[in-house]
Design an enzyme around this catalytic site. Structure first.
Site, mmCIF file in Angstrom:
data_model
loop_
_atom_site.group_PDB
_atom_site.id
_atom_site.type_symbol
_atom_site.label_atom_id
_atom_site.label_comp_id
_atom_site.label_asym_id
_atom_site.label_seq_id
_atom_site.Cartn_x
_atom_site.Cartn_y
_atom_site.Cartn_z
ATOM 1 N N THR A 375 0.865 -1.163 0.000
ATOM 2 C CA THR A 375 0.000 0.000 0.000
ATOM 3 C C THR A 375 0.904 1.215 0.000
ATOM 4 O O THR A 375 2.074 1.111 0.305
ATOM 5 C CB THR A 375 -0.852 -0.057 1.277
ATOM 6 O OG1 THR A 375 -1.518 -1.291 1.277
ATOM 7 C CG2 THR A 375 -1.830 1.081 1.378
ATOM 8 N N THR A 393 -3.818 1.147 -2.620
ATOM 9 C CA THR A 393 -3.207 -0.165 -2.466
ATOM 10 C C THR A 393 -3.586 -1.124 -3.585
ATOM 11 O O THR A 393 -4.622 -0.966 -4.222
ATOM 12 C CB THR A 393 -3.651 -0.795 -1.117
ATOM 13 O OG1 THR A 393 -2.907 -1.976 -0.876
ATOM 14 C CG2 THR A 393 -5.124 -1.112 -1.085
ATOM 15 N N ASN A 395 -2.871 -4.204 -2.291
ATOM 16 C CA ASN A 395 -2.748 -5.128 -1.161
ATOM 17 C C ASN A 395 -1.303 -5.594 -1.000
ATOM 18 O O ASN A 395 -0.495 -4.868 -0.464
ATOM 19 C CB ASN A 395 -3.734 -6.299 -1.242
ATOM 20 C CG ASN A 395 -3.842 -6.999 0.114
ATOM 21 O OD1 ASN A 395 -3.556 -6.393 1.140
ATOM 22 N ND2 ASN A 395 -4.232 -8.256 0.130
ATOM 23 N N ASP A 417 -8.336 -9.536 1.567
ATOM 24 C CA ASP A 417 -8.775 -8.728 2.713
ATOM 25 C C ASP A 417 -10.162 -9.135 3.206
ATOM 26 O O ASP A 417 -10.598 -8.709 4.273
ATOM 27 C CB ASP A 417 -8.774 -7.229 2.366
ATOM 28 C CG ASP A 417 -7.409 -6.595 2.609
ATOM 29 O OD1 ASP A 417 -6.522 -7.275 3.161
ATOM 30 O OD2 ASP A 417 -7.231 -5.417 2.251
ATOM 31 N N GLY A 467 0.898 -0.755 5.454
ATOM 32 C CA GLY A 467 1.322 -1.675 6.514
ATOM 33 C C GLY A 467 0.282 -2.690 6.928
ATOM 34 O O GLY A 467 0.399 -3.288 7.994
ATOM 35 N N GLY A 468 -0.760 -2.901 6.093
ATOM 36 C CA GLY A 468 -1.753 -3.927 6.417
ATOM 37 C C GLY A 468 -2.372 -3.657 7.780
ATOM 38 O O GLY A 468 -2.778 -2.526 8.088
#
Ligand code: DON
Length: 564
Positions: A375, A393, A395, A417, A467-468
């Protein structure tokens, strides 16, 4: 400055080659009088500033940067992904734009499970079936129609030139391109611009002719240059080369949506952030409310008590996230309950900071009436004080690893996600259930947290990160770094970070985060510690009392601030 100018690009290449090592360690504090742009790539930051200097506003710059990043930062900048934009204009009006990817019409709840009901992880992560219907181009057109002031073509032009003429890659990019070659070859048997036998080196020109053609179609026809005609046909043809299900109808039907931002209060600061289908704004607000009663400034940055309070808040907020957050168009998200200051403070008042609460004992809150890395972020402020906080993003790094043949851009792997099966963690270890189950046309839950903060009616901060699952806690820490620990914008993003997400039940720590004595004290009281690599790449702009724009570009990457 007209971009790309080959002498200028060569200068950048030299500059990056010569200083990439020190850049990892430190970034000097920058301040600008008029406008500032902080992105993950130096060339994208320069594109944004060139638009601001031409008289474009923050949204014009954001659109030009978005398309430029799709060229110069292919692991996250994108045409084939989606994102969120939080906007605050100079008069204080706020808005947010959801251009998150959607599940294709042929998607269904069990599409990533085998016949015994077990997840086939690779299916939601790699290849054509991992891709949601992209939202980026529709999002940019929507933003342009509402707020743009220059011409659409002018905003696309830098990206077109960078794609056609090429740009010199950074040392970090050369390393990544080389590391991914085998995976790129596996998923793109007919080749792609990034695939070559010779090693990539810092300063090599990366030319993307097909991407340039796609960008020209978007420049000429707007969203139709992507969601209809040649580009759409390339996407559907790419689907057929693998197991993909995105159809021409899915593409033609995609719409970006304006949503009312999450707006809350933290110690007199107004926090403006992204609502569902991102969990970011809700969770950030809940975290800030949860720690509001603690004397964090007195305790100090990463002091033992500070870490305990933040981690216990994070554990609870991420448990709520797993149960209650999903696409609001499909699932009734209890936003008001989750962002209720009294609820969050009362809950924390019962928490002991003496010992870790085992995550197994922490369940999502129950509210009456309710069941149940890659992202990139950028921050922009223009000369009038309009601000854009935008996170976008595909992902994972390089998304689904599939370039759309003929169109030259990467597909996302955002379908991961979704919660592909209740209780099964996704690639970020995040859990979910019904709220975030796969359904046709639904948006997968996100953690992206583009955020703007104001104080006394004035713009104060523009912040966000990739950073998820760690996005929310990185934004949380950066805000506290400025508001509680008195850091400059650059210090606030350079400072080491930690993260807890309920499950797995440990604190992720960067090497320099939380000193040895505090780590030992935490471990004695039941906190697990997990050492890991860099967390996030935060971009921050802080408006100083004298009106200057202080920038923080994350030294963990090639990130760069520019301004004038
Ligand atoms: O939307 C989300 O929450 C994730 N797809 C974000 C992924 C991400 O930040 C990866 N970057 N390091």
């Amino acid at each position: 400055m007209k971009l790309p100018n080959i002498f200028y690009l060569l200068f950048i290449a030299f500059f990056l080659g010569s200083c990439s090592v020190t850049q990892q360690q430190t970034q000097d504090q920058q301040e600008y009088n008029n406008g500032a742009v902080v992105t993950a790539h130096p060339i994208a930051s320069e594109v944004g500033v060139a638009i601001l200097k031409k008289g474009g506003n923050a949204v014009d710059a954001a659109i030009a940067v978005k398309f430029a990043l799709a060229v110069v930062y292919p692991n996250a900048g994108n045409l084939g992904g989606g994102g969120f934009m939080v906007y605050r204009d100079k008069s204080g009006l706020v808005n947010s734009l959801d251009f998150r990817e959607k599940a294709p019409a042929k998607a269904h709840r069990d599409m990533y499970l085998d016949k015994d009901g077990n997840p086939i992880t690779d299916l939601s992560l790699y290849g054509q079936l991992a891709a949601g219907v992209p939202g980026s181009v529709a999002g940019m057109e929507e933003a342009f129609k509402k707020y743009g002031s220059l011409s659409w073509k002018e905003l696309l032009q830098p990206a077109i030139e960078l794609a056609e003429g090429g740009f010199p890659i950074t040392a970090q990019q050369a390393g990544e391109f080389n590391r991914y070659q085998e995976r790129f070859k596996k998923h793109n048997p007919n080749g792609a611009a990034i695939i070559r036998d010779a090693e990539w080196k810092a300063g090599d020109l990366f030319v993307q002719k097909e991407l340039g053609e796609t960008l020209k179609r978007i420049a000429d026809q707007g969203r139709d240059g992507f969601y209809k005609g040649k580009t759409a046909e390339y996407i559907v043809a790419e689907m057929k080369k693998g197991n993909g299900i995105i159809s021409l109808e899915d593409l033609a039907n995609y719409q970006a949506v304006w949503r009312t931002p999450i707006v809350g209060n933290y110690k007199g600061y107004k926090v403006i952030s992204m609502p569902p289908p991102s969990s970011g704004g809700v969770a950030l607000m809940a975290l800030l409310q949860s720690v509001e009663k603690y004397p964090l400034a007195r305790w100090g940055f990463q002091h033992d008590s500070t870490v305990r309070a933040m981690v216990e808040a994070e554990r609870r907020v991420y448990a709520d996230r797993a149960t209650h957050l999903g696409d609001p168009d499909f699932y009734s998200v209890p936003v008001a309950n989750l962002t209720d200051a009294k609820f969050n403070q009362d809950r924390m008042a019962k928490v002991s900071l003496k010992r870790a609460t085992p995550s197994d004992e922490v369940k999502a809150a129950k509210f009456p009436g309710y069941e149940s890395e890659e992202t990139t972020h950028y921050s922009i402020v223009d000369k009038d004080g309009n601000a854009v906080s935008l996170t976008t993003t595909i992902n994972g790094s390089y998304g689904a690893l599939v370039w759309v043949e003929g169109a030259g851009f990467l597909l996302n792997n955002e379908m991961d996600d979704f919660s592909v099966k209740p209780g099964t963690p996704n690639m970020y270890g995040l859990l979910g259930g019904k709220a975030n189950a796969v359904e046709p046309g639904k948006r997968m839950l996100s953690a992206m947290t583009p955020t703007i903060i104001e104080k006394d009616g004035k713009l104060k901060m523009v912040v966000g990160t990739p950073g998820g699952s760690t996005i929310i806690t990185s934004v949380f820490q950066t805000i506290l770094n400025v508001l509680e620990f008195d850091m400059t914008a650059q210090e606030s993003v350079s400072a080491p970070r930690f993260h807890h997400q309920w499950k797995p039940d440990y604190i992720d720590v960067e090497e320099k985060a939380i000193d040895a004595k505090t780590r030992a004290s935490l471990q004695k009281d039941g906190y697990g510690i997990n050492k890991r690599g860099p967390i996030g790449r935060v971009e921050n702009i802080v408006v100083l009392p004298n009106g200057k724009l202080q920038t923080g570009a994350d030294p963990r990457g090639d990130d760069k601030a520019a301004g004038y």
